[in-house]
Write an enzyme that holds these catalytic residues in place. Structure first.
Site, PDB file in Angstrom:
ATOM      1  N   TRP A   1     -23.528  55.411  56.315  1.00  0.00           N
ATOM      2  CA  TRP A   1     -22.591  54.800  57.267  1.00  0.00           C
ATOM      3  C   TRP A   1     -21.847  53.663  56.555  1.00  0.00           C
ATOM      4  O   TRP A   1     -22.492  52.819  55.902  1.00  0.00           O
ATOM      5  CB  TRP A   1     -23.414  54.255  58.441  1.00  0.00           C
ATOM      6  CG  TRP A   1     -22.661  53.674  59.579  1.00  0.00           C
ATOM      7  CD1 TRP A   1     -21.662  54.264  60.309  1.00  0.00           C
ATOM      8  CD2 TRP A   1     -22.875  52.375  60.163  1.00  0.00           C
ATOM      9  NE1 TRP A   1     -21.253  53.413  61.309  1.00  0.00           N
ATOM     10  CE2 TRP A   1     -21.975  52.251  61.232  1.00  0.00           C
ATOM     11  CE3 TRP A   1     -23.734  51.316  59.886  1.00  0.00           C
ATOM     12  CZ2 TRP A   1     -21.912  51.110  62.024  1.00  0.00           C
ATOM     13  CZ3 TRP A   1     -23.675  50.188  60.671  1.00  0.00           C
ATOM     14  CH2 TRP A   1     -22.775  50.091  61.727  1.00  0.00           C
TER      15      TRP A   1
ATOM     16  N   LYS B   1     -26.275  54.953  71.617  1.00  0.00           N
ATOM     17  CA  LYS B   1     -26.133  56.400  71.820  1.00  0.00           C
ATOM     18  C   LYS B   1     -27.243  56.938  72.701  1.00  0.00           C
ATOM     19  O   LYS B   1     -26.993  57.704  73.627  1.00  0.00           O
ATOM     20  CB  LYS B   1     -26.153  57.116  70.468  1.00  0.00           C
ATOM     21  CG  LYS B   1     -24.856  57.044  69.714  1.00  0.00           C
ATOM     22  CD  LYS B   1     -24.803  55.883  68.776  1.00  0.00           C
ATOM     23  CE  LYS B   1     -23.448  55.789  68.096  1.00  0.00           C
ATOM     24  NZ  LYS B   1     -23.354  54.646  67.205  1.00  0.00           N
TER      25      LYS B   1
ATOM     26  N   ALA C   1     -30.531  54.817  65.035  1.00  0.00           N
ATOM     27  CA  ALA C   1     -29.373  54.720  65.936  1.00  0.00           C
ATOM     28  C   ALA C   1     -29.148  55.976  66.771  1.00  0.00           C
ATOM     29  O   ALA C   1     -28.318  55.958  67.678  1.00  0.00           O
ATOM     30  CB  ALA C   1     -28.115  54.418  65.122  1.00  0.00           C
TER      31      ALA C   1
HETATM   32  C1  LMR Z   1     -20.132  55.975  63.972  1.00  0.00           C
HETATM   33  O1  LMR Z   1     -20.727  56.111  62.902  1.00  0.00           O
HETATM   34  O2  LMR Z   1     -19.068  56.560  64.241  1.00  0.00           O
HETATM   35  C2  LMR Z   1     -20.727  55.088  65.044  1.00  0.00           C
HETATM   36  O3  LMR Z   1     -21.941  54.570  64.600  1.00  0.00           O
HETATM   37  C3  LMR Z   1     -19.784  54.051  65.528  1.00  0.00           C
HETATM   38  C4  LMR Z   1     -19.576  52.961  64.527  1.00  0.00           C
HETATM   39  O4  LMR Z   1     -19.756  51.796  64.908  1.00  0.00           O
HETATM   40  O5  LMR Z   1     -19.216  53.226  63.371  1.00  0.00           O
END
Ligand code: LMR
Length: 396
Positions: A124, A240, A207
């Site tokens: 991420w 989520k 998450a």
């Molecule tokens: C995502 O990865 O799209 C979600 O976790 C929202 C975000 O805050 O990036």
């Protein structure tokens, strides 16, 4: 002094949200940001959440501060949910999962500013962004095999086996974002044993609980790590799993070796809350606690979460079938086997931009697709467009 300012660039997910919002085409489809949408394209409030909010609204007599660490009953409910056991754990409530990760990383900086934080490649984007902002050293360990699109098991284990004592390793507890790759139980066990042997500190980003194989199954990795490693940090998000995105509900749980260390860690985390925002938000956290502590609401929540998971999996299978119709069996097999909201389609940024500009199909630049937002029509369109790209490098 503002005239010299150049604003930092926002990350690729946030940037995409802005571009999508500004796109006037009615046929545009948002497969970018990780938000669940039902077949009508809505992100409904869960019935269990509505019922718990009503209870809170009726019972609550004051909005006065509670505690810097957050509500104790909420933190105990989250500890029970994640670990199924109580122990020497320090805990704070945080504004969302990002708030939790920020506090985990702040704690690392306080404990050992010279440490290296290891991130999976890919991960991420906000992990690296926050760590760099805090001035911490970041390295990556192998996770996805770019050739097969699956787990690079050999690379993963080789890289973890090199990690120095006292470094921290960020792991996605389930439903890896952006790949959807789920390590098997055996592999989780291998990860846990290796981290314990290296003396590395696991930082688990949890998450998407419940979006993989179910709440209990999704906790298998976390619990194996907690069993093997004496110290663990967990950043939990209810965004989520409870659909509480904008209410910002999260928590940090720190497994410690002794009650005396737990007490110091509790002091550090509580102090970090004070430095960053003082008292954490309470409303959403209380809603989560009411749901988890009430047998009926909890059962309803699990049922709703299971229905969401089944729908996302049906979207996956539908998309895989569309890819197979276009002779993309390898990609179809990967997508069908992965879990959670996301998968990577293996497209270049140019190809992603082409889909966006020519077709109104919005994927993140690394070609992450949000299968929770996929519709049958979008599935046919995306599969057709990728197939055309694969054959000609052009739009269909
Ligand atoms: C995502 O990865 O799209 C979600 O976790 C929202 C975000 O805050 O990036």
């Amino acid at each position: 002094m503002f005239e010299t300012l150049t604003a930092p660039e926002s990350d690729k997910i946030i940037r995409l949200m802005g571009i999508f919002a500004a796109d006037p085409r009615p046929e545009k489809i948002d497969l970018g940001v990780g938000v669940y949408r039902n077949s009508q394209g809505q992100t409904p409030i869960m019935a269990a959440v509505k019922a718990a909010e009503q209870q809170v609204w009726e019972a609550q007599k004051s909005k006065s501060y509670i505690s810097l660490a957050g509500d104790k009953a909420y933190l105990e409910a989250v500890e029970d949910l994640l670990f199924a056991t109580r122990g020497a754990k320090a805990a704070i409530a945080t504004p969302g999962g990002t708030g939790a990760l920020r506090q985990c990383f702040e704690a690392l900086k306080y404990l050992r500013p010279s440490l290296t934080v290891w991130l999976p490649e890919p991960t991420w984007p906000n992990h690296a962004s926050i760590l760099h902002y805090l001035g911490l050293r970041v390295e990556t360990y192998r996770f996805r095999d770019a050739t097969t699109g699956g787990l690079d098991h050999t690379g993963l284990m080789a890289d973890l086996a090199q990690i120095a004592r006292g470094d921290a390793v960020v792991l996605h507890g389930c439903c890896h974002n952006p790949t959807g790759i789920e390590p098997s139980s055996e592999i989780w066990h291998g990860i846990a044993v290796t981290l314990a042997a290296r003396g590395a500190l696991p930082v688990i980003d949890m998450a998407y609980l419940g979006f993989g194989r179910g709440v209990e199954a999704d906790l298998a990795g976390l619990r194996m790590i907690a069993a093997e490693c004496p110290e663990v940090l967990v950043g939990f998000s209810a965004s989520k799993s409870f659909g509480l995105y904008r209410d910002r509900v999260g928590a940090v749980l720190a497994q410690c070796q002794t009650p005396a260390i737990q007490s110091e860690m509790q002091g550090l985390l509580t102090w970090l809350n004070r430095q960053n925002y003082a008292f954490p938000p309470d409303h959403g956290a209380r809603v989560v606690q009411v749901i988890l502590d009430d047998e009926t609401l909890r059962a309803n929540w699990i049922a709703e979460l299971s229905a969401m998971r089944a729908e996302i999996d049906a979207n996956r299978q539908c998309f895989a079938a569309d890819l197979r119709r276009h002779q993309m069996a390898d990609l179809a097999d990967q997508i069908a086997a992965q879990r959670g909201m996301f998968s990577l389609l293996g497209l270049s940024p140019d190809e992603v931009h082409h889909l966006r500009n020519a077709r109104g199909i919005y994927l993140v630049d690394d070609s992450r697709v949000n299968l929770a937002a996929m519709t049958p029509e979008a599935s046919r369109n995306v599969a057709g467009a990728i197939s055309a790209l694969a054959q000609t490098g052009q739009s269909a």
